[in-house]
Design a protein around this motif. Structure first.
Motif, PDB file in Angstrom:
ATOM      1  N   ARG A  10       0.832  -1.200   0.000  1.00 44.10           N
ATOM      2  CA  ARG A  10       0.000   0.000   0.000  1.00 44.10           C
ATOM      3  C   ARG A  10       0.871   1.256   0.000  1.00 44.10           C
ATOM      4  O   ARG A  10       1.845   1.353   0.735  1.00 44.10           O
ATOM      5  CB  ARG A  10      -0.920   0.013   1.219  1.00 44.10           C
ATOM      6  CG  ARG A  10      -1.916  -1.135   1.232  1.00 44.10           C
ATOM      7  CD  ARG A  10      -2.752  -1.119   2.487  1.00 44.10           C
ATOM      8  NE  ARG A  10      -3.698  -0.013   2.483  1.00 44.10           N
ATOM      9  CZ  ARG A  10      -4.499   0.274   3.521  1.00 44.10           C
ATOM     10  NH1 ARG A  10      -4.438  -0.460   4.618  1.00 44.10           N
ATOM     11  NH2 ARG A  10      -5.330   1.286   3.458  1.00 44.10           N
ATOM     12  N   THR A  11       0.482   2.206  -0.811  1.00 37.57           N
ATOM     13  CA  THR A  11       1.214   3.468  -0.885  1.00 37.57           C
ATOM     14  C   THR A  11       0.642   4.459   0.131  1.00 37.57           C
ATOM     15  O   THR A  11      -0.403   4.219   0.753  1.00 37.57           O
ATOM     16  CB  THR A  11       1.110   4.070  -2.294  1.00 37.57           C
ATOM     17  OG1 THR A  11      -0.276   4.391  -2.544  1.00 37.57           O
ATOM     18  CG2 THR A  11       1.601   3.076  -3.339  1.00 37.57           C
ATOM     19  N   LYS A  17      -6.470   7.672   1.339  1.00 36.81           N
ATOM     20  CA  LYS A  17      -7.819   7.367   0.855  1.00 36.81           C
ATOM     21  C   LYS A  17      -8.604   6.563   1.886  1.00 36.81           C
ATOM     22  O   LYS A  17      -9.790   6.804   2.110  1.00 36.81           O
ATOM     23  CB  LYS A  17      -7.740   6.587  -0.460  1.00 36.81           C
ATOM     24  CG  LYS A  17      -7.314   7.429  -1.659  1.00 36.81           C
ATOM     25  CD  LYS A  17      -7.264   6.561  -2.924  1.00 36.81           C
ATOM     26  CE  LYS A  17      -6.862   7.392  -4.135  1.00 36.81           C
ATOM     27  NZ  LYS A  17      -6.766   6.547  -5.359  1.00 36.81           N
ATOM     28  N   ALA A  18      -7.924   5.593   2.511  1.00 35.84           N
ATOM     29  CA  ALA A  18      -8.597   4.760   3.515  1.00 35.84           C
ATOM     30  C   ALA A  18      -9.067   5.596   4.702  1.00 35.84           C
ATOM     31  O   ALA A  18     -10.138   5.353   5.276  1.00 35.84           O
ATOM     32  CB  ALA A  18      -7.658   3.653   3.986  1.00 35.84           C
ATOM     33  N   ARG A  26     -18.041   2.507   9.301  1.00 39.28           N
ATOM     34  CA  ARG A  26     -16.993   3.392   9.806  1.00 39.28           C
ATOM     35  C   ARG A  26     -17.568   4.441  10.769  1.00 39.28           C
ATOM     36  O   ARG A  26     -16.964   4.771  11.780  1.00 39.28           O
ATOM     37  CB  ARG A  26     -16.280   4.075   8.636  1.00 39.28           C
ATOM     38  CG  ARG A  26     -15.001   4.796   9.049  1.00 39.28           C
ATOM     39  CD  ARG A  26     -14.340   5.452   7.860  1.00 39.28           C
ATOM     40  NE  ARG A  26     -13.109   6.113   8.260  1.00 39.28           N
ATOM     41  CZ  ARG A  26     -11.916   5.571   8.163  1.00 39.28           C
ATOM     42  NH1 ARG A  26     -11.779   4.354   7.674  1.00 39.28           N
ATOM     43  NH2 ARG A  26     -10.848   6.250   8.544  1.00 39.28           N
ATOM     44  N   VAL A  27     -18.755   4.981  10.429  1.00 39.35           N
ATOM     45  CA  VAL A  27     -19.408   5.954  11.313  1.00 39.35           C
ATOM     46  C   VAL A  27     -19.730   5.316  12.663  1.00 39.35           C
ATOM     47  O   VAL A  27     -19.480   5.907  13.726  1.00 39.35           O
ATOM     48  CB  VAL A  27     -20.690   6.505  10.652  1.00 39.35           C
ATOM     49  CG1 VAL A  27     -21.486   7.341  11.649  1.00 39.35           C
ATOM     50  CG2 VAL A  27     -20.338   7.338   9.433  1.00 39.35           C
TER      51      VAL A  27
END
Length: 727
Positions: A10-11, A17-18, A26-27
């Motif tokens: 992963r960059t 972005k994640a 996620r909320v």
């Protein structure tokens, strides 16, 4: 021959972005993270936990009242503000804190740091610093403004660090560093309380040893009544605390001796009018109720910014360290970043109502946990007890001699003062670690730059048919024996990364060794209990005599001890189904090999962690531990620091990883794995034979009939080839 797997890493953009991706899950996770109360309130067991929380809340509240008054003297403030600090921050932490057991409130070292800032800006003698907001205020009001403003700024620092996700900073404070500073602070606190013990009015003075000079220059003016009261309180409290410690397994709750002595001395002082007859300094007027909120002073911010940041770090480090101890003990997770947010908002809110710096005190937290507290409902109830005292019965504490508060503070310093005994040990075993107190802060700041290049741990496996070991994620054709893990530590081990390695190891193993050990000991206690009551029968055994009183399920310290079958007629296979629906986590690993080839250094803190946290726990759940390719310097240090004992033996060390693997496979009862050991050796012998002069005509197929590795060498190697010098 062995092509590597092309793995996509992963960059930085992927990570960004994640972080900004939003969905329902996620909320929900974010809300539960910011309000940890939602998590434990959903599983709250009213029948089992409520009574314990009530008893704990009352006991902790009484102690919090006394400590609030006592630690307020360290902050050079009127005692009533200690009651404020024991109330307002607790309310905020109840909703936002992730620890279910720590008692939020005054902490002696923090109180002393606040007191240093207060007396610098508003000295005992002489005019205060020129600050516009001081106009028209009394000395006490000026000091309250300084303390509240410094605490507000401390809360801002903690909140900012929490929002920026820098809770990791506590890992860069080594045990040695924290012990050194807390011991020095304890000495400072001890000397600062002598003026209350001797009943002296001490003038303002600065410079080396000024605290000691301030007291002893007036020793001839000692108030004998104050001194006698202090000595009596210290002796009685010390003796009862030692008895509490000695008989803690038999006592349902520790004897609250500080509260008892406070009530007794307070009553005697009122009856005999100590303040008038013997000129004993007392707590004095405690007006009922709370004061209106106050905005912080910006000029004080400028004057105390150098005090507030260390206060923020120390307050968080102490609270997180104590919280982690009880989180491990009761098997739940705490979040360092959320703790920073909770403590930051607690201090901001508290400072608005004229509180001084809040963290936690180990003694008060120990009372909250040992008296049956299960959640922060106990903390909320303790705050209610403090509120009752503040609003209605605070006047009962007005006759209390300040000598009692000073004596209570001094007795509670015992644990911190006893840390000085570690100095000779550290100096003998590791002089650089011993002097790290003086040099650790610069190292801490420079070490932050290393955070984004954290070591990359890996689980190794051998490339099939060879003695070459590589990351198992990188190759397809690998050999990894069942029940054997090879864990590579790729850097020096020291105080800042020992927890990181421990967490990584638990992740790769698939279980927490300490949790498994405690579950097994709990299961053993239940089995003993069932056997003693006759509710469980063992086939082929007519009678089992067990003294159940020796195995109290409430004695949690026994859960960390080795599994003990001495009074049972059977051994238990923990990976099989247990009777009476007892469930214990299964452990599918029987051997762990730690690759130390890249470990060039280990300090005392990491050594202790390696021994007590990793090796003890793994060995006690029947996982064999091997350490390979260890540097001779490190091995000598382990010997000099008494690393080895009856459980941890030097025989666990092997010269190479392959040697350890062969030893593991030889011990394994699985005949398939044993044949793999022979396969390793056959390949090695064929490789060596190919380079002898003249070459030996050996083939792997010719060796399959042999049963033992020794047969291979005896039967197929040329004369003299087995001598150590040539092999």
């Amino acid at each position: 021959d062995y092509k590597k797997i092309d793995r996509k890493h992963r960059t930085t953009l992927d990570h960004v972005k994640a972080q900004f991706t939003c969905d329902t899950q996620r909320v929900k996770k974010t809300v539960c993270s910011l309000l940890p109360i939602i998590g434990w309130l959903r599983i709250y067991n009213i029948k089992k936990w409520l009574l314990g929380d009530i008893v704990s809340g009352i006991s902790t509240g009484l102690v919090a009242v006394l400590q609030g008054l006592a630690y307020c003297l360290l902050a050079s403030l009127p005692p009533r503000y200690g009651l404020f600090t024991a109330f307002f921050p607790v309310i905020i932490y109840f909703f936002l804190g992730t620890s279910r057991h720590i008692s939020v409130g005054a902490f002696p070292v923090l109180s002393l740091m606040v007191g240093a800032a207060v007396t610098r800006l508003v000295p005992d003698d002489g005019p205060p610093v020129n600050i516009t907001g001081f106009e028209g205020l009394t000395q006490d009001q000026q000091r309250v403004m300084v303390a509240a403003s410094a605490t507000f700024l401390m809360g801002i620092f903690q909140l900012a660090m929490g929002l920026l996700q820098v809770g990791f900073i506590v890992t860069y404070l080594s045990d040695t560093l924290i012990s050194g500073y807390t011991t020095a602070a304890a000495v400072h606190i001890l000397v600062s309380q002598l003026k209350f013990v001797f009943g002296l009015t001490v003038p303002g003075l600065s410079g080396p040893l000024s605290l000691i000079y301030k007291v002893f220059v007036q020793i001839d003016k000692t108030n004998i009544a104050s001194l006698v009261i202090s000595i009596i309180v210290m002796v009685v409290v010390f003796i009862v605390k030692e008895l509490n410690e000695r008989f803690k397994a038999k006592l349902p709750v520790p004897i609250p001796i500080e509260v008892i002595m406070t009530i007794i001395i307070c009553g005697i002082s009122y009856a005999f009018q100590f303040d008038q007859k013997y000129q004993v300094e007392i707590v004095g007027d405690i007006p009922p109720g709370y004061e209106p909120p106050m905005a912080p002073n910006m000029e004080v911010f400028q004057q105390t910014v150098g005090d507030a940041f260390p206060m923020a770090i120390v307050g968080f480090a102490v609270a997180f360290s104590v919280a982690k101890v009880y989180a491990i003990k009761h098997e739940y997770h705490i979040d360092g970043n959320q703790e920073l947010i909770a403590l930051g908002l607690s201090n901001i809110f508290g400072a608005s109502f004229k509180c001084f710096a809040a963290s936690t005190a180990l003694s008060r937290t120990a009372v909250q946990e040992s008296t049956g507290g299960k959640t922060q409902i106990a903390g909320l109830l303790s705050a209610i007890i403090v509120m009752i005292v503040t609003l209605s019965i605070g006047f009962l504490l007005e006759p209390l001699p300040k000598a009692v508060l000073g004596a209570v503070v001094i007795v509670n310093l015992k644990g911190m003062l006893m840390q000085v005994r570690d100095v000779p040990y550290l100096w003998r075993k590791d002089p650089p670690d011993c002097v790290s107190v003086q040099i650790s802060l610069p190292i801490v700041m420079s070490s932050v730059s290393l955070l984004f290049s954290s070591p990359r741990c890996s689980v190794l496996a051998s490339i099939s048919g060879t003695d070459i070991y590589r990351d198992r994620k990188d190759y397809l054709n690998i050999f990894e024996p069942e029940g054997v893990k090879v864990f590579r530590i790729p850097s020096p081990i020291y105080f800042a990364n020992i927890d990181f390695f421990r967490n990584k190891l638990n992740e790769y193993l698939g279980f927490n060794p300490l949790r498994v050990l405690r579950k097994r000991n709990k299961a053993l206690q239940k089995i003993r209990k069932l056997l003693s009551k006759g509710e469980l029968q063992i086939k082929g055994v007519s009678c089992v005599s067990i003294n159940h009183d020796m195995y109290d399920e409430g004695n949690l310290e026994d859960l960390d001890q080795p599994i003990d079958f001495k009074d049972l007629p059977i051994q238990i296979n923990w990976n099989r189904e247990l009777p009476a629906n007892i469930i214990v986590p299964k452990v599918d690993v029987h051997s762990l090999i730690l690759d130390f080839a890249a470990v060039s250094f280990i300090d005392i803190s990491a050594l202790k962690g390696l021994k007590t946290v990793i090796l003890f726990e793994l060995i006690r759940i029947e996982v064999e531990v091997y350490i390979v390719a260890c540097d001779m310097y490190i091995l000598e240090k382990l010997h000099s620091c008494k690393f080895f004992d009856s459980e941890i033996k030097s025989s666990m060390f092997f010269l190479t990883l392959h040697d350890a693997m062969l030893s593991v496979l030889e011990k394994d009862p699985n005949p398939i794995l044993k044949s793999c050991t022979h396969c390793f050796l056959r390949n090695k012998i064929v490789s060596i034979a190919a380079f002898t002069k003249p070459p030996l005509n050996l083939h792997v197929g010719d060796l399959h009939a042999l049963n033992r590795p020794s047969d291979l060498v005896k039967s197929w190697c040329p004369a003299g080839f087995t001598s150590k010098s040539k092999l």
